[in-house]
Design a protein around this motif. Structure first.
Motif, PDB file in Angstrom:
ATOM      1  N   ALA A  47     -17.840  10.437  -6.929  1.00 22.57           N
ATOM      2  CA  ALA A  47     -17.851   8.964  -6.885  1.00 22.57           C
ATOM      3  C   ALA A  47     -16.500   8.397  -7.320  1.00 22.57           C
ATOM      4  O   ALA A  47     -16.000   7.437  -6.716  1.00 22.57           O
ATOM      5  CB  ALA A  47     -18.971   8.424  -7.767  1.00 22.57           C
ATOM      6  N   ILE A  48     -15.895   9.007  -8.345  1.00 21.43           N
ATOM      7  CA  ILE A  48     -14.580   8.550  -8.801  1.00 21.43           C
ATOM      8  C   ILE A  48     -13.542   8.750  -7.701  1.00 21.43           C
ATOM      9  O   ILE A  48     -12.711   7.868  -7.449  1.00 21.43           O
ATOM     10  CB  ILE A  48     -14.177   9.268 -10.109  1.00 21.43           C
ATOM     11  N   ALA A  49     -13.593   9.892  -7.019  1.00 27.32           N
ATOM     12  CA  ALA A  49     -12.646  10.157  -5.936  1.00 27.32           C
ATOM     13  C   ALA A  49     -12.826   9.149  -4.803  1.00 27.32           C
ATOM     14  O   ALA A  49     -11.840   8.634  -4.257  1.00 27.32           O
ATOM     15  CB  ALA A  49     -12.808  11.586  -5.420  1.00 27.32           C
ATOM     16  N   ILE A  50     -14.055   8.849  -4.437  1.00 25.38           N
ATOM     17  CA  ILE A  50     -14.304   7.864  -3.377  1.00 25.38           C
ATOM     18  C   ILE A  50     -13.778   6.494  -3.808  1.00 25.38           C
ATOM     19  O   ILE A  50     -13.141   5.785  -3.024  1.00 25.38           O
ATOM     20  CB  ILE A  50     -15.805   7.813  -3.017  1.00 25.38           C
ATOM     21  N   GLY A  51     -14.039   6.126  -5.061  1.00 25.72           N
ATOM     22  CA  GLY A  51     -13.522   4.849  -5.578  1.00 25.72           C
ATOM     23  C   GLY A  51     -12.005   4.791  -5.525  1.00 25.72           C
ATOM     24  O   GLY A  51     -11.424   3.775  -5.131  1.00 25.72           O
ATOM     25  N   ALA A  52     -11.352   5.882  -5.919  1.00 24.96           N
ATOM     26  CA  ALA A  52      -9.884   5.928  -5.860  1.00 24.96           C
ATOM     27  C   ALA A  52      -9.403   5.820  -4.419  1.00 24.96           C
ATOM     28  O   ALA A  52      -8.434   5.110  -4.131  1.00 24.96           O
ATOM     29  CB  ALA A  52      -9.370   7.212  -6.499  1.00 24.96           C
ATOM     30  N   GLY A  53     -10.095   6.486  -3.507  1.00 24.67           N
ATOM     31  CA  GLY A  53      -9.723   6.404  -2.094  1.00 24.67           C
ATOM     32  C   GLY A  53      -9.864   4.990  -1.552  1.00 24.67           C
ATOM     33  O   GLY A  53      -9.014   4.515  -0.791  1.00 24.67           O
ATOM     34  N   LEU A  54     -10.914   4.308  -1.945  1.00 20.11           N
ATOM     35  CA  LEU A  54     -11.094   2.915  -1.517  1.00 20.11           C
ATOM     36  C   LEU A  54     -10.007   2.024  -2.107  1.00 20.11           C
ATOM     37  O   LEU A  54      -9.532   1.089  -1.441  1.00 20.11           O
ATOM     38  CB  LEU A  54     -12.490   2.414  -1.900  1.00 20.11           C
ATOM     39  N   TYR A  55      -9.604   2.309  -3.343  1.00 21.74           N
ATOM     40  CA  TYR A  55      -8.507   1.559  -3.962  1.00 21.74           C
ATOM     41  C   TYR A  55      -7.212   1.757  -3.164  1.00 21.74           C
ATOM     42  O   TYR A  55      -6.484   0.801  -2.903  1.00 21.74           O
ATOM     43  CB  TYR A  55      -8.330   1.984  -5.415  1.00 21.74           C
ATOM     44  N   PHE A  56      -6.928   3.004  -2.759  1.00 24.81           N
ATOM     45  CA  PHE A  56      -5.724   3.271  -1.964  1.00 24.81           C
ATOM     46  C   PHE A  56      -5.790   2.536  -0.627  1.00 24.81           C
ATOM     47  O   PHE A  56      -4.780   2.018  -0.153  1.00 24.81           O
ATOM     48  CB  PHE A  56      -5.538   4.770  -1.727  1.00 24.81           C
ATOM     49  N   ALA A  57      -6.984   2.462  -0.030  1.00 23.99           N
ATOM     50  CA  ALA A  57      -7.145   1.730   1.231  1.00 23.99           C
ATOM     51  C   ALA A  57      -6.889   0.241   1.012  1.00 23.99           C
ATOM     52  O   ALA A  57      -6.231  -0.419   1.826  1.00 23.99           O
ATOM     53  CB  ALA A  57      -8.542   1.956   1.798  1.00 23.99           C
ATOM     54  N   GLN A  58      -7.395  -0.293  -0.096  1.00 19.32           N
ATOM     55  CA  GLN A  58      -7.169  -1.700  -0.423  1.00 19.32           C
ATOM     56  C   GLN A  58      -5.683  -1.965  -0.605  1.00 19.32           C
ATOM     57  O   GLN A  58      -5.171  -2.994  -0.173  1.00 19.32           O
ATOM     58  CB  GLN A  58      -7.970  -2.057  -1.689  1.00 19.32           C
ATOM     59  N   GLN A  59      -4.972  -1.031  -1.238  1.00 22.32           N
ATOM     60  CA  GLN A  59      -3.532  -1.161  -1.411  1.00 22.32           C
ATOM     61  C   GLN A  59      -2.829  -1.238  -0.056  1.00 22.32           C
ATOM     62  O   GLN A  59      -1.870  -1.993   0.106  1.00 22.32           O
ATOM     63  CB  GLN A  59      -2.985   0.034  -2.201  1.00 22.32           C
ATOM     64  N   ALA A  60      -3.313  -0.453   0.911  1.00 14.56           N
ATOM     65  CA  ALA A  60      -2.711  -0.462   2.248  1.00 14.56           C
ATOM     66  C   ALA A  60      -2.971  -1.792   2.957  1.00 14.56           C
ATOM     67  O   ALA A  60      -2.053  -2.383   3.541  1.00 14.56           O
ATOM     68  CB  ALA A  60      -3.262   0.689   3.092  1.00 14.56           C
ATOM     69  N   VAL A  61      -4.200  -2.264   2.888  1.00 14.74           N
ATOM     70  CA  VAL A  61      -4.580  -3.485   3.600  1.00 14.74           C
ATOM     71  C   VAL A  61      -3.885  -4.712   3.012  1.00 14.74           C
ATOM     72  O   VAL A  61      -3.351  -5.553   3.741  1.00 14.74           O
ATOM     73  CB  VAL A  61      -6.115  -3.671   3.583  1.00 14.74           C
ATOM     74  N   THR A  62      -3.871  -4.811   1.693  1.00 15.16           N
ATOM     75  CA  THR A  62      -3.294  -5.993   1.040  1.00 15.16           C
ATOM     76  C   THR A  62      -1.790  -5.862   0.809  1.00 15.16           C
ATOM     77  O   THR A  62      -1.139  -6.835   0.437  1.00 15.16           O
ATOM     78  CB  THR A  62      -3.970  -6.252  -0.321  1.00 15.16           C
ATOM     79  N   ARG A  63      -1.271  -4.646   0.983  1.00 16.12           N
ATOM     80  CA  ARG A  63       0.145  -4.341   0.751  1.00 16.12           C
ATOM     81  C   ARG A  63       0.549  -4.601  -0.710  1.00 16.12           C
ATOM     82  O   ARG A  63       1.690  -4.926  -1.005  1.00 16.12           O
ATOM     83  CB  ARG A  63       1.042  -5.117   1.712  1.00 16.12           C
ATOM     84  N   ASP A  64      -0.406  -4.445  -1.614  1.00 17.12           N
ATOM     85  CA  ASP A  64      -0.140  -4.651  -3.037  1.00 17.12           C
ATOM     86  C   ASP A  64       0.880  -3.659  -3.587  1.00 17.12           C
ATOM     87  O   ASP A  64       1.528  -3.934  -4.604  1.00 17.12           O
ATOM     88  CB  ASP A  64      -1.432  -4.551  -3.857  1.00 17.12           C
ATOM     89  N   PHE A  65       1.031  -2.519  -2.940  1.00 19.08           N
ATOM     90  CA  PHE A  65       2.010  -1.536  -3.407  1.00 19.08           C
ATOM     91  C   PHE A  65       3.424  -2.106  -3.377  1.00 19.08           C
ATOM     92  O   PHE A  65       4.306  -1.633  -4.094  1.00 19.08           O
ATOM     93  CB  PHE A  65       1.931  -0.238  -2.574  1.00 19.08           C
ATOM     94  N   LEU A  66       3.644  -3.127  -2.559  1.00 21.63           N
ATOM     95  CA  LEU A  66       4.963  -3.754  -2.481  1.00 21.63           C
ATOM     96  C   LEU A  66       5.318  -4.502  -3.769  1.00 21.63           C
ATOM     97  O   LEU A  66       6.503  -4.717  -4.056  1.00 21.63           O
ATOM     98  CB  LEU A  66       5.038  -4.706  -1.287  1.00 21.63           C
ATOM     99  N   ASP A  67       4.290  -4.873  -4.560  1.00 19.61           N
ATOM    100  CA  ASP A  67       4.543  -5.564  -5.825  1.00 19.61           C
ATOM    101  C   ASP A  67       5.297  -4.676  -6.812  1.00 19.61           C
ATOM    102  O   ASP A  67       5.930  -5.178  -7.735  1.00 19.61           O
ATOM    103  CB  ASP A  67       3.226  -6.022  -6.463  1.00 19.61           C
ATOM    104  N   GLU A  68       5.227  -3.371  -6.637  1.00 19.79           N
ATOM    105  CA  GLU A  68       5.898  -2.427  -7.526  1.00 19.79           C
ATOM    106  C   GLU A  68       7.324  -2.119  -7.069  1.00 19.79           C
ATOM    107  O   GLU A  68       7.990  -1.283  -7.667  1.00 19.79           O
ATOM    108  CB  GLU A  68       5.091  -1.130  -7.598  1.00 19.79           C
ATOM    109  N   LEU A  69       7.757  -2.766  -6.002  1.00 22.22           N
ATOM    110  CA  LEU A  69       9.079  -2.502  -5.432  1.00 22.22           C
ATOM    111  C   LEU A  69       9.954  -3.740  -5.500  1.00 22.22           C
ATOM    112  O   LEU A  69       9.466  -4.865  -5.399  1.00 22.22           O
ATOM    113  CB  LEU A  69       8.949  -2.056  -3.972  1.00 22.22           C
ATOM    114  N   ASP A  70      11.244  -3.514  -5.639  1.00 19.59           N
ATOM    115  CA  ASP A  70      12.229  -4.586  -5.554  1.00 19.59           C
ATOM    116  C   ASP A  70      13.066  -4.307  -4.315  1.00 19.59           C
ATOM    117  O   ASP A  70      14.010  -3.527  -4.351  1.00 19.59           O
ATOM    118  CB  ASP A  70      13.105  -4.623  -6.801  1.00 19.59           C
TER     119      ASP A  70
END
Length: 168
Positions: A47-70
């Motif tokens: 369940a934790i792995a599935i939750g983490a995978g969904l979080y990574f998918a959310q990061q892709a869709v919302t492009r939140d990973f860009l917040d960690e970049l300059d």
């Protein structure tokens, strides 16, 4: 790490290895699945792995990973490449993590220690199905692209934690 996972996925999709060969991970999984608390621990891990995978998918869709970049010093082409690699890479990372969680969760629900499989054997099993090979190859390519994203975005990482007073 992701290159190793990608290599395992590619090898599993293309190889004709014996999918019934047992590994150390499978023997440990079989021991865990042989007891009630072990089954629960395996199910929680899935369940934790599935939750983490969904979080990574959310990061892709919302492009939140860009917040960690300059990306202010990047040109438009480089910035677009970083974003595209990040989206596709996060999707691949998500897919692999969700697959691991599903394999682990199903093993705990079936509670058959003889059915415990390691990641590579599970990938070979999935790759044996018509759509499965495409799924495994897609995940492998996604992991390779995630690795490329990590390399390309490295110089743009914002390593200063602005929430804790500027500590590194």
């Amino acid at each position: 790490f992701y290159a190793l996972l990608a290599w395992t996925a590619i090898r599993s999709a293309l190889a004709n290895d014996d999918p019934d060969r047992s590994t150390t991970v499978e023997r440990i999984s079989a021991e865990l699945l042989g007891s009630g608390p072990g089954r629960l621990a395996v199910l929680i891990g899935g369940a934790i792995a599935i939750g983490a995978g969904l979080y990574f998918a959310q990061q892709a869709v919302t492009r939140d990973f860009l917040d960690e970049l300059d990306l202010s010093s990047a040109g438009p082409l480089e910035a677009r490449a970083v974003e595209l690699l990040g989206v596709v890479g996060h999707v691949g990372r998500s897919l692999v993590t969700i697959l691991v969680g599903v394999f682990v969760g199903l093993a705990s629900l079936r509670a058959d220690p003889n059915e415990a499989r390691g990641f590579d054997r599970s990938l070979r099993h999935v790759a044996g199905h018509p759509v499965g090979a495409a799924l495994v190859l897609t995940a492998a390519v996604g992991l390779v692209l995630y690795g490329a994203f990590c390399l390309v975005s490295l110089r743009h990482r914002d390593l200063v934690d602005t929430n804790s007073g500027g500590g590194r």
